[in-house]
Design a protein around this motif. Structure first.
Motif, PDB file in Angstrom:
ATOM      1  N   SER A  90     -16.822   9.960  26.383  1.00  0.00           N
ATOM      2  CA  SER A  90     -15.959  10.605  27.168  1.00  0.00           C
ATOM      3  C   SER A  90     -16.942  12.034  27.678  1.00  0.00           C
ATOM      4  CB  SER A  90     -14.909  11.259  26.265  1.00  0.00           C
ATOM      5  OG  SER A  90     -14.016  10.276  25.998  1.00  0.00           O
ATOM      6  N   GLY A  91     -18.131  11.941  27.515  1.00  0.00           N
ATOM      7  CA  GLY A  91     -19.202  12.911  28.210  1.00  0.00           C
ATOM      8  C   GLY A  91     -19.679  13.842  27.129  1.00  0.00           C
ATOM      9  N   PHE A  92     -20.397  14.872  27.654  1.00  0.00           N
ATOM     10  CA  PHE A  92     -20.847  16.017  27.085  1.00  0.00           C
ATOM     11  C   PHE A  92     -21.265  17.184  27.826  1.00  0.00           C
ATOM     12  CE2 PHE A  92     -24.305  13.231  28.340  1.00  0.00           C
ATOM     13  CZ  PHE A  92     -25.071  14.097  29.144  1.00  0.00           C
ATOM     14  N   GLU A 130     -17.563  15.221  31.969  1.00  0.00           N
ATOM     15  CA  GLU A 130     -16.383  15.257  31.674  1.00  0.00           C
ATOM     16  C   GLU A 130     -15.806  14.010  31.914  1.00  0.00           C
ATOM     17  OE1 GLU A 130     -12.989  14.801  31.305  1.00  0.00           O
ATOM     18  OE2 GLU A 130     -12.210  16.665  32.295  1.00  0.00           O
ATOM     19  N   LEU A 131     -15.855  12.785  31.076  1.00  0.00           N
ATOM     20  CA  LEU A 131     -15.433  11.435  31.611  1.00  0.00           C
ATOM     21  C   LEU A 131     -14.198  10.929  30.996  1.00  0.00           C
ATOM     22  CD1 LEU A 131     -19.129  10.217  30.905  1.00  0.00           C
ATOM     23  CD2 LEU A 131     -18.199  11.325  33.084  1.00  0.00           C
ATOM     24  N   SER A 173     -15.178   8.991  35.919  1.00  0.00           N
ATOM     25  CA  SER A 173     -15.215   7.788  34.905  1.00  0.00           C
ATOM     26  C   SER A 173     -16.328   7.931  34.208  1.00  0.00           C
ATOM     27  CB  SER A 173     -15.136   6.418  35.785  1.00  0.00           C
ATOM     28  OG  SER A 173     -16.237   6.270  36.496  1.00  0.00           O
ATOM     29  N   THR A 174     -16.379   7.087  33.079  1.00  0.00           N
ATOM     30  CA  THR A 174     -17.441   6.926  32.321  1.00  0.00           C
ATOM     31  C   THR A 174     -18.852   6.337  33.046  1.00  0.00           C
ATOM     32  OG1 THR A 174     -15.947   7.217  30.126  1.00  0.00           O
ATOM     33  CG2 THR A 174     -18.212   6.051  29.875  1.00  0.00           C
ATOM     34  N   GLN A 175     -18.299   5.180  33.578  1.00  0.00           N
ATOM     35  CA  GLN A 175     -19.447   4.440  34.157  1.00  0.00           C
ATOM     36  C   GLN A 175     -20.045   5.267  35.258  1.00  0.00           C
ATOM     37  OE1 GLN A 175     -16.001   3.661  33.925  1.00  0.00           O
ATOM     38  NE2 GLN A 175     -16.237   1.744  32.200  1.00  0.00           N
TER      39      GLN A 175
END
Length: 492
Positions: free
Chosen positions: A467-469, A260-261, A238-240
């Motif tokens: 959504s991440g990097f 990877e979110l 999750s993003t959190q």
């Protein structure tokens, strides 16, 4: 050959897998339940700092004794190729473990998940002798070399959806690059990854290079991120939680992270998309596969108004054709939600979305009477405004929101999301429109006339914004587990 099986006949791995063997360590016990019927599958121990430290000690010893990063690259590749072969040979067992313990259907886990896991290992094995440096341009009498080296010990934390394949995206390139791995399973789905670690040891991966520890994120996961000898973190979830991992990594020694979110991926469907029945099948699968428990699920349908009513009608028809049931029955076509907690979260979000003005044109309820398991009806929501929870937050369940547009620019504006940018799809037979849309959409992955990765390993997975990097898969996937060293030689 029938794929259906009796869960009582499948052996369940027990313990952490550290130093090439199963290890029992003290820790709070966690009961693992089968999502299909909420029955007992096994017990694991929350390893915490003790298990992580033991795994790090094993990794250090293995790196020193095996010289894994220094052996001939083709020898490293040969070990990983044997590992891939053993995964294929044991695909039935791995697939049964995955089906019992996760939301993945037995019709998928053997022929897709296990086979693709082997494919990922084989793909990165082939990279072992293709990790190359560069010689940069210099003045006379100087030599400038940039080379790639492994970090040493890397940490990986994987989610409960697609446990095997998501783990392979991390451990396969990490091992191919010459690292040792300390990996935490989800406490909800630990068993297939433990079995993979056992196969790695049988294949000849030096004991201690691939360690799997069990436990909760806030205990065992946090111990991995904090450990000073773990020099790189890769996380999917999750993003959190990703934000928390970034914070903890910075506080405990400044180490790079790959994240990877979550996502709220749009499916942009133009009126010229082609056979509407085929398109409806794609759209429905994109939010119903694995009961929507997919980071890249196509949870937002944005459809040109000329075909909107007909497309939605055909998508709804597909939601009525599901067969919800146990994951170990090959006749089942619709998966359970991973846990009662997650089921309640989805239901609460849907109800909140409706209370904020959305309307459910189908679904919106828990599916009862399915072997006591956690099932949620495929749901289609309309009238979801930008300030509605159904637009703002990720359901991570079988829920689709619908919006319409009159022209492509309007559709592209609706495809944007203020937080997420993981994936998107564009459905049109006009290549010019498709490429314009792909260029305009702010997402790390854009598919044209499909939604989802499919079996290819060659292109990277990862997102933009919340959504991440960083990237998994493709060449970028192995580069994520290598660091660059610049060497300058003055021979004047």
């Amino acid at each position: 050959m029938t794929l259906s099986f009796d869960p009582a006949t499948v052996a369940i791995p027990r313990g952490h897998h550290i130093g090439g063997q199963y290890v029992q360590l003290p820790g709070a016990e966690i009961e693992v339940l089968r999502p299909s019927d909420l029955q007992h599958m096994g017990m694991i121990a929350d390893g915490g700092e003790a298990a992580v430290q033991r795994a790090v000690d094993a990794a250090k010893k293995a790196l020193a004794q095996s010289r894994w990063a220094k052996i001939a690259p083709r020898d490293r590749a040969a070990v990983l190729m044997r590992f891939a072969g053993l995964i294929e040979e044991n695909a039935t067992y791995l697939g049964q473990l995955e089906a019992m313990g996760s939301s993945r259907l037995i019709s998928m886990t053997i022929t897709r998940d296990a086979v693709r896991t082997a494919g990922v290992v084989r793909y990165y094995a082939e990279f072992c002798d293709k990790i190359e440096g560069t010689v940069t341009s210099t003045e006379a009498n100087a030599l400038s070399i940039v080379k790639h080296e492994p970090y040493g010990i890397v940490g990986a934390i994987v989610p409960w959806n697609f446990p095997m394949i998501t783990a392979a995206w991390k451990f396969a390139p990490a091992l191919a690059a010459g690292n040792a791995v300390v990996m935490k399973t989800s406490e909800l789905t630990p068993h297939s990854l433990l079995a993979l670690a056992e196969l790695a040891a049988r294949a000849g991966v030096p004991a201690g290079l691939f360690n799997v520890v069990n436990g909760y994120g806030h205990t065992t996961g946090a111990a991995i991120v904090r450990h000073p000898d773990i020099l790189k973190i890769s996380f999917t979830g999750s993003t959190q939680t990703g934000a928390a991992i970034m914070t903890l990594a910075a506080q405990s020694g400044i180490k790079p992270v790959t994240l990877e979110l979550g996502g709220k991926s749009p499916q942009l469907v133009l009126a010229d998309a082609g056979d509407i029945d085929v398109v409806a099948g794609r759209v429905a699968a994109a939010f119903m596969d694995n009961a929507g428990q997919v980071c890249t699920a196509g949870s937002r349908l944005i459809v040109e108004d000329k075909i909107a009513d007909e497309l939605v009608e055909r998508v709804i028809a597909r939601t009525k054709a599901i067969k919800a049931g146990p994951t170990w029955d090959e006749a089942t076509t619709f998966a359970p939600i991973i846990s009662r907690k997650q089921l309640e979260r989805i239901d609460t979000m849907v109800r909140a979305s409706i209370s904020e003005g959305a309307s459910a044109v189908t679904g919106g309820t828990v599916l009862e009477g399915r072997n006591e398991g956690s099932f949620y009806a495929p749901t289609v929501l309309e009238n979801v405004s930008d300030d509605n929870i159904g637009f703002k937050e990720e359901f991570f369940g079988p829920v689709l929101t619908v919006r319409t547009f009159a022209d492509l620019d309007e559709g592209l504006a609706q495809a944007a999301h203020p937080v997420y940018g993981l994936a998107a799809s564009v459905h049109t037979t006009d290549l010019k429109k498709a490429l314009k849309a792909a260029d305009s959409i702010e997402a790390g992955m854009v598919w044209i006339n499909q939604h989802g990765r499919g079996p290819e390993f060659t292109y990277p997975a990862g997102g933009y914004k919340g959504s991440g990097f960083g990237k998994d898969m493709g060449r970028a996937g192995i580069e994520a587990f290598l660091r660059q060293k610049a060497i300058w030689a003055n021979y004047a």
